[in-house]
Design a protein around this motif. Structure first.
Motif, mmCIF file in Angstrom:
data_model
loop_
_atom_site.group_PDB
_atom_site.id
_atom_site.type_symbol
_atom_site.label_atom_id
_atom_site.label_comp_id
_atom_site.label_asym_id
_atom_site.label_seq_id
_atom_site.Cartn_x
_atom_site.Cartn_y
_atom_site.Cartn_z
ATOM 1 N N SER A 3 -32.639 51.527 -31.300
ATOM 2 C CA SER A 3 -32.802 51.186 -29.877
ATOM 3 C C SER A 3 -31.603 51.488 -29.424
ATOM 4 O O SER A 3 -30.467 51.071 -29.463
ATOM 5 C CB SER A 3 -33.110 49.663 -29.590
ATOM 6 O OG SER A 3 -32.096 48.869 -29.604
ATOM 7 N N ILE A 15 -38.170 45.858 -24.067
ATOM 8 C CA ILE A 15 -38.584 47.495 -24.142
ATOM 9 C C ILE A 15 -37.154 48.025 -24.885
ATOM 10 O O ILE A 15 -36.040 47.753 -24.356
ATOM 11 C CB ILE A 15 -39.069 48.071 -22.869
ATOM 12 C CG1 ILE A 15 -40.176 47.122 -22.207
ATOM 13 C CG2 ILE A 15 -39.041 49.356 -23.010
ATOM 14 C CD1 ILE A 15 -40.636 47.622 -20.896
ATOM 15 N N SER A 16 -37.516 48.942 -25.745
ATOM 16 C CA SER A 16 -36.547 49.635 -26.223
ATOM 17 C C SER A 16 -36.688 51.074 -26.387
ATOM 18 O O SER A 16 -38.067 51.313 -26.378
ATOM 19 C CB SER A 16 -35.750 49.000 -27.531
ATOM 20 O OG SER A 16 -36.814 49.290 -28.564
ATOM 21 N N ARG A 17 -35.663 52.057 -26.105
ATOM 22 C CA ARG A 17 -36.246 53.509 -26.261
ATOM 23 C C ARG A 17 -36.053 53.996 -27.619
ATOM 24 O O ARG A 17 -34.987 53.449 -28.378
ATOM 25 C CB ARG A 17 -35.339 54.259 -25.283
ATOM 26 C CG ARG A 17 -35.638 53.937 -23.904
ATOM 27 C CD ARG A 17 -35.033 55.131 -22.833
ATOM 28 N NE ARG A 17 -35.554 54.774 -21.681
ATOM 29 C CZ ARG A 17 -34.744 55.155 -20.383
ATOM 30 N NH1 ARG A 17 -33.453 55.590 -20.508
ATOM 31 N NH2 ARG A 17 -35.253 55.096 -19.487
ATOM 32 N N THR A 18 -37.045 54.710 -28.001
ATOM 33 C CA THR A 18 -37.086 55.072 -29.411
ATOM 34 C C THR A 18 -36.192 56.598 -29.419
ATOM 35 O O THR A 18 -35.701 56.968 -30.543
ATOM 36 C CB THR A 18 -38.417 55.548 -29.976
ATOM 37 O OG1 THR A 18 -39.171 56.298 -29.432
ATOM 38 C CG2 THR A 18 -39.028 54.251 -30.134
ATOM 39 N N LEU A 29 -41.899 54.637 -26.202
ATOM 40 C CA LEU A 29 -41.287 53.544 -25.869
ATOM 41 C C LEU A 29 -41.751 52.459 -27.187
ATOM 42 O O LEU A 29 -43.006 52.186 -27.223
ATOM 43 C CB LEU A 29 -41.547 53.035 -24.876
ATOM 44 C CG LEU A 29 -40.822 53.565 -23.588
ATOM 45 C CD1 LEU A 29 -41.008 52.708 -22.232
ATOM 46 C CD2 LEU A 29 -39.314 53.438 -23.585
ATOM 47 N N THR A 30 -40.763 51.774 -27.717
ATOM 48 C CA THR A 30 -41.377 50.688 -28.540
ATOM 49 C C THR A 30 -41.405 49.284 -27.565
ATOM 50 O O THR A 30 -40.108 49.017 -27.129
ATOM 51 C CB THR A 30 -40.374 50.467 -29.547
ATOM 52 O OG1 THR A 30 -40.471 51.608 -30.317
ATOM 53 C CG2 THR A 30 -40.942 49.305 -30.628
ATOM 54 N N ASP A 49 -45.755 50.619 -30.090
ATOM 55 C CA ASP A 49 -45.329 51.885 -29.663
ATOM 56 C C ASP A 49 -46.137 52.594 -28.516
ATOM 57 O O ASP A 49 -47.236 52.879 -28.797
ATOM 58 C CB ASP A 49 -44.988 53.175 -30.815
ATOM 59 C CG ASP A 49 -43.871 52.765 -31.661
ATOM 60 O OD1 ASP A 49 -43.096 51.939 -31.247
ATOM 61 O OD2 ASP A 49 -43.769 53.467 -32.835
#
Lengths: 412, 165
Positions: A3, A15-18, A29-30, A49
């Protein structure tokens, strides 16, 4: 899945970006969904995801409501264990009691008397109704039908009042116990049941008026959360989840217990395989439950509600005054309890959610060696990813709802 | 210009919505089922398992004979009983022994009613009271003093009439 950047989401969602590429040119996005999110029916956490708004992967993370109930049972005597079984699937305590009681009875080789069996059926069906009502109310609420919650909880309140009348408690009834039931039904309970049986079909009509043809409800459920019959079988789904995929698998018919074979009812199925199909199955089951209640009430047999075995159940209170033997049995049962012959047994009953099994191992002492619950919620939860794949994230709410999981039952 | 099929489905949808609205409108005029708690309270059932009480005989003697069966039957172990012998100067209960200490930890209690089932002299009963919230943890250890408070008169009368049967 590193992340790199976190964005503030709404409550319960981070939210985190993959960094992975999605099909629409954006990146995957995860999203962490829950555990404290109003639509997760407790404390279910999902790692999703997303490609845009489409779900590409969904992983339930469970264990937030682990209470160690199975382990606790090992420290309790056989009759004390009943109060713990109430508390794993907290929306259907009498059915949990029933699975445990039947398992203990089978090991001991006793059978509850006919009146107790009929009362068990009555309590099971009332529980199925109240469990489906909670499902209908909350699922309706999540998809925008506010009034469903109020109407469903109104009827559920009547059922809880009946629970209180017969067992003294509204939710954790501990009513069904090994050897029979806690106490006989009161005349007031039977009156309440009779009027409930009369009124309930009208209320189910009301729910159907509100939802079955409602365009918003249909748009949110038809074609959403498809689970093919093959998948349902492979994933071990049971209850409305498998019947909603067109397989008529109902333990009340396929492996009858407590005299269910003598009641006339239909197994509700739907070939739609989607959320709407499962909705129809549950509505039909509510109608069938009322039918069973009516039959049970019509031919409730007279007689004792507990097995006549002084080594298993305490003597009637009147005998304590007159019989020394009764006093000895009374003291022995409440201090040491009874012992159950060594062996193991698996008994499954049909709860509102599906196959609710109880596996017990006895080493011949007065406490169980091991107790394991096969909870329908846990197994049905495994179908979540299959149902949610390639759907929009907003549809995930409908899909979580349709699985009808109780997190206390998942984690135990 | 929408085709015929679309028009049909629009009519279906509007009918379904109207049917739903009719239901909600009907509910609007039906009797209210809400109980305005706490101003108004619904009655509890006879078997209701609420707060514990220790009972006395009519002559004022305590029923409890300190046999500790309630503590043994309790699945969560929330009852503590320490018994002592009755003497001629100090007769607390009709038997040989009485409960010198009787404590229930209400924070642990799950109100299963097993203590009531186990009691051979019907000394401990679960009453109809369910409003037990308080501000400090210490107050949830119900001592003998608190437990010996008299039951609501109608409950006591009902228990007595059952015994006489």
């Amino acid at each position: 899945m590193s992340s790199t950047e976190s964005m503030a989401g709404t409550e319960g969602v981070t939210i985190s970006r993959t960094g992975q590429q999605g099909a629409f040119g954006g990146e995957l996005l995860t999203v962490n969904f829950g555990p404290h999110h109003p639509s997760t029916h407790g404390v279910l956490r999902l790692i999703v995801d997303l490609d845009g708004e489409q779900i590409k992967r969904l992983k339930p993370v469970i264990g937030y409501l682990h209470t160690g109930i199975e382990k606790q049972m090992e420290a309790l005597r056989w009759q004390q264990g009943v109060v713990v079984t109430d508390r794993h699937d907290y929306l259907s305590p009498p059915i949990n009691n029933l699975a445990y009681a039947l398992a203990v009875e089978r090991l001991m080789g006793v059978e509850a008397p006919p009146r107790a069996q009929a009362l068990r059926v009555i309590m099971s069906e009332l529980t199925r109704l109240s469990s489906h009502l909670v499902w209908l109310g909350t699922s309706g609420l999540e998809l925008g039908a506010m009034s469903m919650l109020m109407y469903c909880f109104r009827e559920r309140e009547t059922i809880l009042d009946m629970n209180e009348e017969i067992s003294g408690f509204r939710m954790h009834t501990s009513y069904i116990r090994p050897g029979g039931v806690m106490a006989d039904a009161t005349p007031r309970f039977l009156d309440m049941l009779a009027s409930f049986v009369k009124e309930m079909p009208g209320h189910v009509d009301e729910y159907e008026d509100l939802l079955t043809m409602n365009p918003i409800w249909r748009a949110r459920t038809i074609g959403i959360g498809r689970l093919s019959p093959e998948d349902a079988k492979v994933l071990g789904a049971s209850g409305p989840m498998i019947r909603g995929s067109g397989i008529a698998w109902d333990l009340r018919k396929t492996m009858p217990y407590s005299g269910y074979e003598s009641y006339d009812f239909e197994v509700a199925t739907s070939d739609a395989c989607d959320c709407y199909g499962r909705y129809l199955v549950r509505i039909k089951e509510m109608r069938e439950a009322v039918k069973i209640l009516d039959q049970a009430l019509q031919r409730l047999p007279d007689g004792p509600v507990n097995v006549d075995d002084r080594k298993m159940l305490p003597p009637p209170r009147e005998e304590l005054e007159t019989s020394m033997e009764a006093v000895i049995h009374h003291f022995k049962l409440f201090t040491e309890g009874y012992s159950v012959p060594a062996g193991d047994v698996y008994v499954a009953v049909e709860s509102g959610r599906g196959e609710n099994g109880c596996y017990i191992v006895s080493d011949g002492t007065h406490k169980p060696r091991r107790v394991k619950f096969r909870s329908a919620s846990f197994v049905n939860l495994q179908a979540l990813e299959r149902m949610a794949l390639n759907h929009m994230i907003a549809d995930m709410i409908a899909i979580i709802g349709t699985a009808d999981t109780v997190l206390g039952d998942v984690d135990r | 210009m929408p085709d015929e099929k679309d028009q049909e489905s629009v009519i279906d949808d509007v009918t379904a919505l109207a049917k739903g609205l009719k239901t909600t409108l009907g509910e609007f005029f039906s009797p209210v089922v809400t109980t305005m708690y706490p101003e108004e309270k619904s009655p509890r059932a006879e078997r209701y398992r609420g707060r514990h009480y220790l009972r006395r005989y009519d002559n004022g003697l305590e029923r409890c004979i300190g046999c500790e069966l309630c503590a043994a039957a309790c699945p969560v172990g929330c009852i503590l009983v320490i018994a002592a012998e009755n003497t001629e100067e100090k007769q607390v209960s009709p038997g040989e022994r009485y409960a010198k200490t009787y404590e229930i930890n209400m924070l642990r209690c799950i109100f299963c009613g097993y203590c009531e089932d186990a009691c051979p002299v019907q000394a401990i009963v679960l009453g109809p009271e369910y409003e037990m919230s308080d501000v400090s943890r210490e107050k949830f250890i119900f001592t003998k003093e608190k437990l010996l408070e008299p039951l609501p008169p109608d409950v006591e009368a009902r228990l007595k009439s059952k015994e006489q049967k």
